[in-house]
Scaffold this active site. Structure first.
Site, PDB file in Angstrom:
ATOM      1  N   ASP A  73       0.817  -1.208   0.000  1.00 16.18           N
ATOM      2  CA  ASP A  73       0.000   0.000   0.000  1.00 16.18           C
ATOM      3  C   ASP A  73       0.848   1.254   0.000  1.00 16.18           C
ATOM      4  OD1 ASP A  73      -2.260   1.552   2.339  1.00 16.18           O
ATOM      5  OD2 ASP A  73      -2.440   1.388   0.138  1.00 16.18           O
TER       6      ASP A  73
ATOM      7  N   GLU B 148       3.807  -7.658   7.558  1.00 15.13           N
ATOM      8  CA  GLU B 148       2.525  -8.309   7.241  1.00 15.13           C
ATOM      9  C   GLU B 148       2.618  -9.444   6.227  1.00 15.13           C
ATOM     10  OE1 GLU B 148      -0.054  -5.098   6.125  1.00 15.13           O
ATOM     11  OE2 GLU B 148      -0.553  -4.676   8.212  1.00 15.13           O
TER      12      GLU B 148
ATOM     13  N   TYR C 112      -6.419  -3.265  13.330  1.00 12.28           N
ATOM     14  CA  TYR C 112      -7.331  -2.220  12.855  1.00 12.28           C
ATOM     15  C   TYR C 112      -8.755  -2.456  13.341  1.00 12.28           C
ATOM     16  CZ  TYR C 112      -3.527  -0.353  10.104  1.00 12.28           C
ATOM     17  OH  TYR C 112      -2.347   0.227   9.721  1.00 12.28           O
TER      18      TYR C 112
ATOM     19  N   GLU D  76       1.264  -0.853  13.967  1.00  8.83           N
ATOM     20  CA  GLU D  76       0.281  -0.117  13.163  1.00  8.83           C
ATOM     21  C   GLU D  76      -1.065  -0.183  13.861  1.00  8.83           C
ATOM     22  OE1 GLU D  76       1.903  -1.284   8.686  1.00  8.83           O
ATOM     23  OE2 GLU D  76      -0.246  -1.087   9.041  1.00  8.83           O
TER      24      GLU D  76
HETATM   25  C1  LIG Z   1      -7.544  -6.706   6.339  1.00  2.88           C
HETATM   26  C2  LIG Z   1      -6.656  -5.929   7.198  1.00  2.88           C
HETATM   27  C3  LIG Z   1      -5.409  -5.449   6.470  1.00  2.88           C
HETATM   28  C4  LIG Z   1      -4.781  -4.266   7.187  1.00  2.88           C
HETATM   29  C5  LIG Z   1      -3.580  -3.765   6.448  1.00  2.88           C
HETATM   30  C6  LIG Z   1      -3.204  -2.388   6.918  1.00  2.88           C
HETATM   31  C7  LIG Z   1      -2.027  -1.911   6.107  1.00  2.88           C
HETATM   32  N1  LIG Z   1      -0.763  -2.327   6.699  1.00  2.88           N
HETATM   33  C8  LIG Z   1       0.409  -2.064   5.864  1.00  2.88           C
HETATM   34  C9  LIG Z   1       0.443  -0.595   5.429  1.00  2.88           C
HETATM   35  O1  LIG Z   1       1.439  -0.418   4.459  1.00  2.88           O
HETATM   36  C10 LIG Z   1      -0.915  -0.130   4.874  1.00  2.88           C
HETATM   37  O2  LIG Z   1      -0.868   1.231   4.506  1.00  2.88           O
HETATM   38  C11 LIG Z   1      -1.992  -0.390   5.935  1.00  2.88           C
HETATM   39  C12 LIG Z   1      -3.329   0.212   5.485  1.00  2.88           C
HETATM   40  O3  LIG Z   1      -4.081  -0.454   4.760  1.00  2.88           O
HETATM   41  O4  LIG Z   1      -3.562   1.368   5.878  1.00  2.88           O
END
Ligand SMILES: CCCCCC[C@@H]1NC[C@@H](O)[C@H](O)[C@H]1C(=O)O
Length: 617
Positions: free
Chosen positions: A179, A428, A488, A523
């Site tokens: 991302d 991740e 999240y 995060e």
């Molecule tokens: C299904 C859940 C996935 C969450 C993934 C969340 C992501 N982690 C890595 C970062 O580089 C992304 O910007 C972040 C997001 O999307 O803002």
């Protein structure tokens, strides 16, 4: 790998500036462009991503090769009898390098330095330097690119005949499985530097012991270790001509040693601490055997220890609490290009926020930022570019070998920075599918964990950053020194419901409590459009982002083994186009031009009340 330095024995010539540039083809580039002047070039500034520098052509959708070119000349009287090295601080993602029409080598990997000895290739007068760079990513590169699929969070209506026909017809393009925008090119400095023919090739400094419990400004006995590696023709018989002088911040000599390896007592050492940095310099000298053959190098370092013990993260024996963020190297116009003014600005904002740390998500940053953090007392979790991995990668042997090399190169480059306190192997990787797939992930990452510990003279803690997953099937995260969670609750799941989000978070934390490792967020966050408000703070509003952190933070405060909060993200940043991104990812607590959203003010106040040490006893 030492950073180039000008001193009595060495000279650095910057090759930054405006180069000539052409886009080439998907799979190759014209051979004549490597040996003759580029036809009809456009100007391209180095360092800097090429993507945002020209509006007459679409450099955002480049897929494949581009060619940079410039000439340079070096003063004969300066390089005569010296070793001459061409160095790239990085080239993203793969590069072929030509000097005066001859290929002098290639490099794969877009975020770490590489160099070539060009002593016998430099000619008097103008030299032609051509660099072909490939920006393609795929299932065997780091970071990972999807092949024949959609990008990260990409939207699709698979299976519909017209859509499938359109996908087949579409011109090939990068589909990042990550991302952030795939900025590419000569993002960092390019330089030529000289050394004597027999030279100081590397310096490693470690802290063997400190007087624990010293408070800022106090001094106490410490022991450091050092090892000097020599290179060149007479390296093997020159060790006894090496001397090391340790100088304090005022430049006064506090200790000396001879030989390529040893330990040095510092009777009244100033420790390097978060928020209270103190930098020493190891002045390494190699006495030459003829005029003009002496070498020297000044390596800064900090006296500090790092250790994970009893579910705490100890710096100089005191329990440290991470307050900060994931960041990106990302800015208007520069793309991922090195911007020292922005580094200084971002460090000032880290101080303004009362933060103390960040993770180099999701790739090693330019050396200049680590130097700045060394002197500003900011703590870094240093991460490889391994982002977007999933179970197909865990049986990909060439990728595993490349991942090993990246870990070696990252540690070789960053090992002396006191600001670096932990290595992150990846961001991740998906590895919670259970069964054989989860087992394969463990077989893939365990050797990398061991390699990172083995390669680091300071033997820092090693982690991996785990995505929102089924933690009961994730066999890898729990084996790391620190459990780093990207979570999240209230955004990607239980969206908008902070009560349920807190319930789910505690449900998971109850599980981690049994694992007995220190746990932190690397995060957590919510996309937020500045200027969107509401009396009840719905998703995307500034109030929601503030409430999200206020509620989640209140829960982690209840867990003594929760050792830090690095949120996502320091600032808004550009990503691939997609239905879920509005000019990029908006989870910044600052806008992309570094203006605070409401949550930044909440966090500034929260973090002002949280000490760097002992927050949880
Ligand atoms: C299904 C859940 C996935 C969450 C993934 C969340 C992501 N982690 C890595 C970062 O580089 C992304 O910007 C972040 C997001 O999307 O803002």
């Amino acid at each position: 790998m030492l950073y180039p330095q000008t001193n009595d024995a060495r000279m650095v010539f910057s090759l930054d500036g405006v180069w000539n540039f052409r886009t080439a083809g998907e799979n190759d580039y014209p051979a004549e462009w490597t040996a003759e002047a580029l036809p009809e070039p456009i100007p391209m500034a180095v360092p800097g991503s090429y993507n945002d520098q020209n509006d007459m052509t679409d450099l955002y959708d480049v897929y494949g090769w581009v060619v940079y070119q410039r000439t340079f000349s070096l003063p004969e009287r300066v390089i005569d009898g010296q070793r001459v090295v061409l160095r790239f601080d990085a080239a993203t993602h793969a590069a072929d390098v030509y000097l005066n029409g001859e290929c002098i080598g290639s490099h794969k990997g877009g975020f770490l330095p590489f160099e070539f000895d060009v002593t016998d290739r430099i000619k008097p007068g103008d030299n032609l330097l051509a660099v072909a760079i490939d920006n393609r990513i795929n299932q065997s590169t780091l970071p990972i690119g999807n092949e024949g699929n959609v990008a990260f969070f990409g939207s699709d209506n698979a299976g519909i005949p017209s859509v499938e026909a359109g996908k087949r017809w579409a011109k090939p393009q990068n589909r990042p499985n990550f991302d952030f925008f795939n900025f590419a090119g000569l993002n960092r400095h390019v330089e030529i530097y000289t050394t004597p023919r027999t030279y100081i090739a590397d310096v490693a400094v470690t802290t063997k012991a400190v007087t624990e419990g010293l408070h800022d400004g106090e001094t106490g006995p410490a022991v450091i270790g050092y090892e000097v590696t020599l290179g060149g023709a007479s390296a093997d018989e020159s060790g006894d001509r090496v001397s090391v002088t340790i100088r304090d911040e005022q430049g006064a000599t506090v200790a000396t040693a001879t030989g390529t390896k040893g330990e040095i007592d510092l009777p009244a050492a100033h420790l390097w601490n978060p928020g209270a940095a103190y930098l020493y310099t190891a002045h390494v000298a190699l006495a030459g055997q003829a005029k003009g053959s002496d070498d020297e190098y000044d390596q800064t370092f900090g006296v500090r220890t790092v250790e994970v013990k009893d579910q705490k993260f100890l710096i100089n024996g005191r329990p440290f609490y991470f307050k900060g963020f994931g960041k990106h190297e990302d800015s208007y116009f520069h793309g991922r290009g090195t911007d020292q003014l922005l580094n200084v600005k971002d460090v000032s904002l880290i101080h303004w926020l009362n933060a103390n740390s960040f993770r180099t998500s999701h790739y090693p940053y330019a050396e200049n930022m680590y130097d700045l953090c060394d002197r500003e007392g900011i703590v870094i979790i240093d991460e490889t570019p391994a982002v977007g991995m999933s179970w197909p990668q865990y049986t990909n042997k060439p990728l595993f070998e490349h991942h090993q090399q990246v870990i070696r190169d990252m540690i070789a480059r960053d090992k002396n920075h006191p600001s670096v306190v932990m290595w992150s192997l990846a961001n991740e990787p998906w590895y919670d599918q259970g069964g054989e797939k989860s087992e394969n992930a463990l077989r893939y990452f365990t050797p990398l964990y061991e390699l990172a510990h083995a390669e680091d003279p300071q033997n820092r803690p090693v982690t991996i950053v785990c995505c929102q997953n089924d933690y009961t099937k994730d066999l890898v995260t729990r084996t790391m020194d620190v459990v780093c969670l990207n979570r999240y609750y209230g955004w990607y799941n239980l969206s908008g419901d902070l009560d349920a989000a807190c319930y789910a978070l505690n449900y998971e934390l109850d599980w981690w409590e049994k694992i007995g490792k220190p746990v932190m967020f690397t995060e957590y966050g919510a996309d937020t459009m500045e200027g969107v408000h509401g009396t009840h703070g719905k998703m995307w509003s500034e109030e929601y982002q503030r409430d999200y952190f206020a509620r989640i933070d209140a829960e982690i405060d209840k867990r003594p083994w929760f050792i830090g909060e690095q949120l996502w993200n320091f600032a808004d940043f550009v990503t691939i186009q997609g239905t879920m991104r509005v000019e990029g990812n908006r989870k910044g607590i600052l806008t992309r031009d570094r203006q605070p959203k409401m949550a930044a003010h909440f966090l500034r106040d929260r973090w002002a009340a949280i000490p760097d040490f002992g927050y949880k006893g």
